[in-house]
Write a protein that holds these residues in place. Sequence first.
Motif, mmCIF file in Angstrom:
data_model
loop_
_atom_site.group_PDB
_atom_site.id
_atom_site.type_symbol
_atom_site.label_atom_id
_atom_site.label_comp_id
_atom_site.label_asym_id
_atom_site.label_seq_id
_atom_site.Cartn_x
_atom_site.Cartn_y
_atom_site.Cartn_z
ATOM 1 N N TYR A 196 -6.085 -61.235 20.552
ATOM 2 C CA TYR A 196 -5.936 -60.073 19.675
ATOM 3 C C TYR A 196 -5.829 -58.749 20.430
ATOM 4 O O TYR A 196 -5.449 -57.743 19.852
ATOM 5 N N GLU A 197 -6.164 -58.732 21.704
ATOM 6 C CA GLU A 197 -6.137 -57.461 22.436
ATOM 7 C C GLU A 197 -4.699 -56.976 22.598
ATOM 8 O O GLU A 197 -3.825 -57.726 23.035
ATOM 9 N N GLN A 198 -4.482 -55.718 22.258
ATOM 10 C CA GLN A 198 -3.172 -55.103 22.422
ATOM 11 C C GLN A 198 -3.320 -53.875 23.316
ATOM 12 O O GLN A 198 -4.275 -53.114 23.182
ATOM 13 N N TYR A 199 -2.345 -53.705 24.198
ATOM 14 C CA TYR A 199 -2.348 -52.579 25.133
ATOM 15 C C TYR A 199 -1.175 -51.681 24.769
ATOM 16 O O TYR A 199 -0.040 -52.144 24.668
ATOM 17 N N PHE A 200 -1.486 -50.413 24.575
ATOM 18 C CA PHE A 200 -0.532 -49.495 23.976
ATOM 19 C C PHE A 200 0.197 -48.640 25.002
ATOM 20 O O PHE A 200 -0.369 -48.262 26.038
ATOM 21 N N VAL A 211 -6.278 -46.340 23.433
ATOM 22 C CA VAL A 211 -6.768 -47.021 24.626
ATOM 23 C C VAL A 211 -7.920 -47.926 24.220
ATOM 24 O O VAL A 211 -8.835 -47.497 23.508
ATOM 25 N N LEU A 212 -7.878 -49.162 24.660
ATOM 26 C CA LEU A 212 -8.925 -50.120 24.311
ATOM 27 C C LEU A 212 -10.222 -49.765 25.020
ATOM 28 O O LEU A 212 -10.262 -49.614 26.239
ATOM 29 N N LEU A 213 -11.290 -49.646 24.212
ATOM 30 C CA LEU A 213 -12.605 -49.297 24.762
ATOM 31 C C LEU A 213 -13.475 -50.541 24.934
ATOM 32 O O LEU A 213 -14.063 -50.772 25.986
ATOM 33 N N ILE A 214 -13.603 -51.283 23.842
ATOM 34 C CA ILE A 214 -14.488 -52.448 23.836
ATOM 35 C C ILE A 214 -13.880 -53.524 22.957
ATOM 36 O O ILE A 214 -13.334 -53.228 21.889
ATOM 37 N N ALA A 215 -14.009 -54.772 23.396
ATOM 38 C CA ALA A 215 -13.570 -55.924 22.609
ATOM 39 C C ALA A 215 -14.777 -56.836 22.373
ATOM 40 O O ALA A 215 -15.562 -57.076 23.282
#
Lengths: 117, 112
Positions: A104-108, B44-48
């Motif tokens: 599910y992780e997406q990088y923008f 920006v992804l911080l935590i999953a």
Amino acid sequence: GAVVSQHPSWVICKSGTSVKIECRSLDFQATTMFWYRQFPKQSLMLMATSNEGSKATYEQGVEKDKFLINHASLTLSTLTVTSAHPEDSSFYICSARDPLADYYEQYFGPGTRLTVT
Amino acid sequence: GQQLNQSPQSMFIQEGEDVSMNCTSSSIFNTWLWYKQDPGEGPVLLIALYKAGELTSNGRLTAQFGITRKDSFLNISASIPSDVGIYFCAGGDAGNNRKLIWGLGTSLAVNP
């Protein structure tokens, strides 16, 4: 890692012309990329999911003939806004899924500001 | 489309204060993600978070995956001016073609 670039960062075009936006994964191969649209002070709205080598899957209400998506390689997807009109002015953001990360992780990417005059 | 309930909608705090925001859903999610978006930039992804009950930290940020799998919260401790931005939660929905469902965002302003 997981860096995504977008080009151009901003573009101004005249009504009736077409604009192409590029999305590249720089340090990984992205089998799946996503295109979002964002209006001021609103959340992200998914437009379409792009899989390398196959046709994009568009969300309900998104005109596939107006927003042409091509994902010809594992590192590049393009969004072409055809016959643009002022109501197409928006912030367009792409993202990519890194196959080595959680599903599910997406990088923008940094986004593209489109203004149609 | 489906969206998550995220609260508060906006916050204005003093530098050094702690911040807490949360996200709730009527559906069960497999994954919770927290992103930060600066003006004119992509998120920006911080935590999953991957498991119910999981508590994960990233520097001054701490997030938890609710035990019911229908909620998540994000805490920021000792806020600083660069924490300013919009924070989005996103849930991984296995039952919806495995899409990400997005919250409406929490806008954070920090007064130095």
